[in-house]
Design a protein around this motif. Sequence first.
Motif, PDB file in Angstrom:
ATOM      1  N   VAL A 191       0.837  -1.192   0.000  1.00  0.00           N
ATOM      2  CA  VAL A 191       0.000   0.000   0.000  1.00  0.00           C
ATOM      3  C   VAL A 191       0.875   1.247   0.000  1.00  0.00           C
ATOM      4  N   PRO A 192       0.499   2.247  -0.799  1.00  0.00           N
ATOM      5  CA  PRO A 192       1.293   3.476  -0.842  1.00  0.00           C
ATOM      6  C   PRO A 192       0.869   4.432   0.273  1.00  0.00           C
ATOM      7  N   THR A 193       1.699   5.380   0.578  1.00  0.00           N
ATOM      8  CA  THR A 193       1.358   6.424   1.548  1.00  0.00           C
ATOM      9  C   THR A 193       0.210   7.259   0.993  1.00  0.00           C
ATOM     10  N   GLY A 194      -0.749   7.628   1.855  1.00  0.00           N
ATOM     11  CA  GLY A 194      -1.887   8.436   1.442  1.00  0.00           C
ATOM     12  C   GLY A 194      -3.006   7.650   0.837  1.00  0.00           C
ATOM     13  N   SER A 195      -2.995   6.311   0.923  1.00  0.00           N
ATOM     14  CA  SER A 195      -4.056   5.496   0.317  1.00  0.00           C
ATOM     15  C   SER A 195      -5.106   5.092   1.325  1.00  0.00           C
ATOM     16  N   SER A 196      -5.235   5.844   2.419  1.00  0.00           N
ATOM     17  CA  SER A 196      -6.258   5.531   3.421  1.00  0.00           C
ATOM     18  C   SER A 196      -7.639   5.697   2.816  1.00  0.00           C
ATOM     19  N   ALA A 197      -8.601   4.830   3.246  1.00  0.00           N
ATOM     20  CA  ALA A 197      -9.969   4.878   2.729  1.00  0.00           C
ATOM     21  C   ALA A 197     -10.865   4.111   3.670  1.00  0.00           C
ATOM     22  N   VAL A 198     -12.245   4.310   3.456  1.00  0.00           N
ATOM     23  CA  VAL A 198     -13.240   3.568   4.213  1.00  0.00           C
ATOM     24  C   VAL A 198     -13.974   2.664   3.247  1.00  0.00           C
ATOM     25  N   TYR A 199     -14.040   1.372   3.564  1.00  0.00           N
ATOM     26  CA  TYR A 199     -14.695   0.388   2.730  1.00  0.00           C
ATOM     27  C   TYR A 199     -16.009  -0.003   3.386  1.00  0.00           C
ATOM     28  N   GLN A 200     -17.072  -0.187   2.543  1.00  0.00           N
ATOM     29  CA  GLN A 200     -18.374  -0.628   3.013  1.00  0.00           C
ATOM     30  C   GLN A 200     -18.674  -2.005   2.430  1.00  0.00           C
ATOM     31  N   CYS A 201     -19.152  -2.895   3.299  1.00  0.00           N
ATOM     32  CA  CYS A 201     -19.548  -4.242   2.890  1.00  0.00           C
ATOM     33  C   CYS A 201     -21.037  -4.369   3.120  1.00  0.00           C
ATOM     34  N   ASN A 202     -21.817  -4.833   2.081  1.00  0.00           N
ATOM     35  CA  ASN A 202     -23.263  -4.998   2.176  1.00  0.00           C
ATOM     36  C   ASN A 202     -23.591  -6.441   1.843  1.00  0.00           C
ATOM     37  N   ALA A 203     -24.228  -7.161   2.826  1.00  0.00           N
ATOM     38  CA  ALA A 203     -24.653  -8.545   2.621  1.00  0.00           C
ATOM     39  C   ALA A 203     -26.163  -8.567   2.744  1.00  0.00           C
ATOM     40  N   SER A 204     -26.892  -9.098   1.710  1.00  0.00           N
ATOM     41  CA  SER A 204     -28.356  -9.013   1.709  1.00  0.00           C
ATOM     42  C   SER A 204     -28.978 -10.266   1.121  1.00  0.00           C
ATOM     43  N   ASN A 205     -30.203 -10.547   1.557  1.00  0.00           N
ATOM     44  CA  ASN A 205     -31.068 -11.556   0.933  1.00  0.00           C
ATOM     45  C   ASN A 205     -32.502 -11.074   1.065  1.00  0.00           C
ATOM     46  N   GLU A 206     -33.487 -11.937   0.784  1.00  0.00           N
ATOM     47  CA  GLU A 206     -34.874 -11.490   0.739  1.00  0.00           C
ATOM     48  C   GLU A 206     -35.423 -11.091   2.099  1.00  0.00           C
ATOM     49  N   PHE A 207     -34.722 -11.443   3.185  1.00  0.00           N
ATOM     50  CA  PHE A 207     -35.211 -11.136   4.518  1.00  0.00           C
ATOM     51  C   PHE A 207     -34.503  -9.944   5.156  1.00  0.00           C
ATOM     52  N   GLY A 208     -33.556  -9.330   4.441  1.00  0.00           N
ATOM     53  CA  GLY A 208     -32.917  -8.157   4.993  1.00  0.00           C
ATOM     54  C   GLY A 208     -31.484  -8.012   4.503  1.00  0.00           C
ATOM     55  N   TYR A 209     -30.776  -7.049   5.129  1.00  0.00           N
ATOM     56  CA  TYR A 209     -29.390  -6.808   4.724  1.00  0.00           C
ATOM     57  C   TYR A 209     -28.569  -6.422   5.953  1.00  0.00           C
ATOM     58  N   LEU A 210     -27.197  -6.509   5.798  1.00  0.00           N
ATOM     59  CA  LEU A 210     -26.223  -6.037   6.782  1.00  0.00           C
ATOM     60  C   LEU A 210     -25.253  -5.135   6.059  1.00  0.00           C
ATOM     61  N   MET A 211     -24.843  -4.058   6.741  1.00  0.00           N
ATOM     62  CA  MET A 211     -23.857  -3.156   6.147  1.00  0.00           C
ATOM     63  C   MET A 211     -22.864  -2.749   7.230  1.00  0.00           C
ATOM     64  N   ALA A 212     -21.563  -2.770   6.897  1.00  0.00           N
ATOM     65  CA  ALA A 212     -20.515  -2.426   7.853  1.00  0.00           C
ATOM     66  C   ALA A 212     -19.457  -1.588   7.177  1.00  0.00           C
ATOM     67  N   ASN A 213     -18.859  -0.636   7.949  1.00  0.00           N
ATOM     68  CA  ASN A 213     -17.738   0.184   7.484  1.00  0.00           C
ATOM     69  C   ASN A 213     -16.446  -0.360   8.091  1.00  0.00           C
ATOM     70  N   ALA A 214     -15.377  -0.356   7.323  1.00  0.00           N
ATOM     71  CA  ALA A 214     -14.048  -0.726   7.817  1.00  0.00           C
ATOM     72  C   ALA A 214     -13.038   0.135   7.087  1.00  0.00           C
ATOM     73  N   PHE A 215     -12.182   0.847   7.878  1.00  0.00           N
ATOM     74  CA  PHE A 215     -11.213   1.711   7.197  1.00  0.00           C
ATOM     75  C   PHE A 215      -9.855   1.039   7.130  1.00  0.00           C
TER      76      PHE A 215
END
Length: 1338
Positions: A400-424
């Motif tokens: 990873v290079p310097t200055g490449s910090s970021a926040v990633y979002q993960c979304n897991a879903s099916n017909e009964f609902g979804y989950l979403m989480a942030n990880a930097f």
Amino acid sequence: MDRKRKWSVGGGAVLWLLSAHVSVALEVPLDPKVLEGLPQPPTITYESPKNYIIDPRENININCEAKGQPHPSFSWTRNGTHFDVDKDPKVTMKPNSGSLVIDISNGEKVEAYEGIYQCTAHNDHGVAVSNNIVVRQSRSPLWSKERNEPRLVQRGDSLILHCRPPAGLPPPVIFWMDPFFQRLPQNSRVSQVLNGDLYFSNVLMEDARSDYICYARFPYTQTIQQKQPITVRVIDNAGAVGERKPTFMLPTGTSSTSMVLRGERLQLECIADGLPTPEISWSKDNGVLPEGRFSFQNFKKTLQITEVTETDAGNYRCTAKNSQGDAHHVITVEVKAAPYWTGAPRNLILAPKESGILTCLAGGNPKPKVAWSVNGMPIQNAPNDTSREVRGDTIFLSDVPTGSSAVYQCNASNEFGYLMANAFVNVLAEPPRVLTPPNNVYQVITNNLALLHCASFGSPIPTITWFKDGQTSILNGDPYVLHTNGTLEIHVAQPLHSGKYTCIATNYLGSKENHVYLEVKEPTRILKQPEYKVVQRDRKAVFECKVKHDPTLIPTMVWLKDGGDLPDNDSRFVIGADTLTISDVTEADEGTYTCIMNTTLDQDSASATLTVVEATPTPAIVYERPDPPTDLELTDQMERSVQLTWIPGDEHNSPIEKFLLQYEDSLHERGVWVNMTEVPGTKTTARLDLSPYVYYSFRVLALNDVGYSEPSVPSEQYRTSPAKPDDNPSDVEGFGTDPKNLVISWKPLTGLQSNGPYLQYVVSWRQKDLDQEWATVTVENVSQYVVPETPTFVPFEIKVQAINRYGSAPEPQVVEGYSGEDLPSAAPASVKVEAGNDTIAEVSWEPVPMATVHGKLQGYKVYYWREKSLLQEDSEPEEVQVMVFSGNKTEGKVPGLHPYSLYNIQIRVFNGKGEGPQSVTQTFETPEGVPGPPAFLHFTDLSLDSLTLVWGPPKQDNGRLTGFTLKYQPVNNTSELGPMEEMTLPANETKLTLSSLKQSTRYKFYISANTIKGAGPTITEEVVTIIDTAFLRPPTSGVGKGLTEPPHTTPPPARLLHPSLQFIRVLTSDLTTALTPPLPKTPTHTCRGTLWSNTACPTARPTSRPFGRVNSSVEQNGAVISWEYSGPDNIYVEYNVENSKDAWTKEFVNGTQTYLIKGLKAGTSYRVRVVAKDHSDQTLHSTDELVITVPAMPSQQVDIATQGWFIGLMCAVALLILVLLIVCFIKRNKGGKYPVKEKEDQHQDPEIQPMKEDDGTFGEYSDTEDHKPLKGSRTPSNGTVKKDDSGDSLVDYGEGGDGQFNEDGSFISQYSGKEKDTAEGNESSKAPSPFNAMNSFV
């Protein structure tokens, strides 16, 4: 190998390192000190729930909080489009927050703000987004208007009352009540189902009513809506109702299905009709109901399972059963699952050029789909990044290079609902920091796990290294385990692991160290547990709980009863240091009592039961020796000390006062137990100081008032390592046994003092004051060494040092000693003797030269002996006597010499070896001295006015006698001395007759011998003259009886009696005894049944008996006893009335040989003896019994019959009586009556009293018919009242001669016509003579 690291904080940041597969991850700690100044992408910390139902009456609050460095800014979308907060005046955003507040207080419609909201937080390092927040208002619609027709139902049939409430948000809560808001009764026959309908399995007549009302309560608005009342009418047309088997009303048929989501609650219900009412039961086909998660409700009509899992799927069988049969219904349950996390993505901190991974692992049924975003943008639409690779649910980051910090979002879903989480992903370069506080002290109990933390932070991840007590070696290996998070683990901590530990965190940007300390403590252990108690009511119960704990920990003792606290404010419960005392126990005190000893690190507990029984008679308390202590344990073992702990045995009703600790050294003295120390009875542990090279075994004895217990079972053997000796031999000294040797001796070390094997002694010596080297020899198993060929009696310096295989004892102390002595070779010269007085001589001499002493000068011995007496030429020489003068004296005094004697004297010098030659014999004479006392003084040839004295010359003349000095003087009745007479007698005279002495007088005689030096000691004797009894009536005697005085009608006329002498031997030491001068009396006593008069009992003094001659003389109301005695001084005089059974009266004699017995009764005979007793009051010696009689002596008052005043008085009385007689005679002749008796009966004049017959005094008046003893009168021993022997009553001068006067002057039977018997007792019928009548008044 790549690693993943997780941070957690509790009381301080703690770093955990967890292993993973292919990546390095670092989570930023939450410690504010670490976060300060550290760049960090935004993180959502708080947001509103996904389904957000609001109350339309209140303002709308939509929450969104986030953190980051720098602090993030916020924006919102609504229904997928940007929501401009600034343009709507009703909407505001909280400062430093993304939370929205929508003001609807002015009547704004809530429907305008319903929708799907999403919050975005962003700063320079990335963008984080919230979940989709669906905002809806709660609704509570009114019930639709309907008309409910009455329900007609046949008795015994089933019935359903439908509720059908309006749909609300959220759904309402349903219940059935009457108009008065009282819940309708429900049971296994009537119950409400989940949709709110009311089911009747069968109807009874009492079910008829018109107020069945269904109520719906809406939770958010807290409003209640009610349905129109329903009327139920029960008819009974069929008569008897027939019973029927169960059928299912809900669900219908024999089977049905149900779907439930994982984690939610499953509710299955079965409602059946039937008569009688069916019973419902549940089961699961091919399985069991989940234990702990299922329950039955609504009278077992509903089965509820909480926290449903996939294993809860299957067929559930509901069975309805009554007396007519049963019915079954099977419900097939299918379990689905909304998405749930199995591995949510975590924040990463990577150093530049490092690699890492992000994973998004979710479960669900059906399986969820995973979609990635970066900074809120779908990752497929984001700018291309070569360091990033997406593979399904995983993102790989590399280099990873310097200055490449970021926040990633993960979304897991099916017909009964979804989950979403942030990880930097935060790309940082930071030097190490140690987050564990410095100088932390970790305390653990021995044999427990110890964890020493070293939480650190740095990028790249620091490497952790541990050291102990400044050692250079790295601690990693048994018993140490180094965890990847930097924590150091010790599996089983021991006291030797205590100390200072240092951890160092290192990466390529630097290093940081931290110090912590480990203290391993002794465990807390209950040594003596409380014992089961059976106590009588109202008695006391005492539970003991003796505990051993680490002395550096503060213990706290807690007592519980039946697992709870002791009764509050009950003074009967008293908690001591290691006891619980319950006074006056009752049945309410029964239970289990537990003692818990807590420290800051551990605890131990023990319990016992108290049983209270009825009070029974208290048995005798038995006191016994205590039982021996048990469970001896050695702890805290050191080279030179160890701690011994034990458990006391039963005290047996006598508290233990102390413990005696003993040890056995099986290496040096097997089988010998030695007292080591004592500790108070309240302690059960002792620190023992030990010696090296000893095989110790210990045992303990307990002591109470009864004695010591048996010894305890010995402890395990404890061996100490050898060492060099600590001490040198004691009592080192040097002396000689021969003129040519030096003996060096010492007290050897004991085996306990040797400290090691091969004990030896290095003996060193050298002559003092000479420049010589030490001579040395090494010896063993001896306690002395002889140095030969030494000069005679010269000083030496000596020392003895102990050594063994392990070294030498400290440098020994130098002691001075001398070689052997020889006999002195010279005699004292110029011996001179001079008699100081008749018993002391002064002697002097010249000292011998010191060179001739040949040893240490002890002194001079003076030998002297009496050659002969200068008075007796033929006297034999006496034995030689020796007097020692210590040191270098040249003169002295020789005491204890005999006067007027010839002596010889010699002098010798002596040392430690012996005596030297004698000096020239010198002869000297002692001068005359005063003589000793005369040998004896006796009295012979006694007569009325003379006596003869006989004495013996002194046994010790002490010179030439020049004569004797005799002195004597009278002694009056009060022991006062009269004039002294003195006579000088020649030396050859030993007998003297004295005449012209006074009769009835006591004389005291003194006699002493004289030489030219003066008079010697005086001896003293006393002589007493007494009344001669020759003219008295001779006494009668009987065998074993003393004299008695016979009764007589008329007493003898008063006249002078002839005196005679009787002497009493009185010792000089007894002159202080108060002896009353003897009154005129007739002294008599009986010796062994024979009557003796005017002399002592003729006793022969056997040489084997300490008592000799015994003398006695009687006095008024007393007797004087004297005796000869040689023996112990514990002397008593004992006496009692003769022929009586009374106990002997005992009086102590204080060092005298003469004693006056007082208080004896006149006319009474007594037995008297003198006894010697030991200190235990046991009789050692006794004289023969002496019988003495104290006669009734005539009064010694002055004969008042010769006094003029008395003669005149008597004449007047006689004249008065004569006149009275004449008057009475005249009245009688005139025939008048004289009622004397009547007047006496009336007046009872107390002054008219009869006279006593013994002393002539007046007694009290008594009626002639009353024969009781009168006050002042004397009653004979036979109990009769005697008439006066003198017969001195007046006789009536009447005509008949039968009338007479009574003694009080009254007439008796004068006019009564009755004749009185005059022959009573010994009374005389004759009128007394005038002389006797007068004499009766005397």
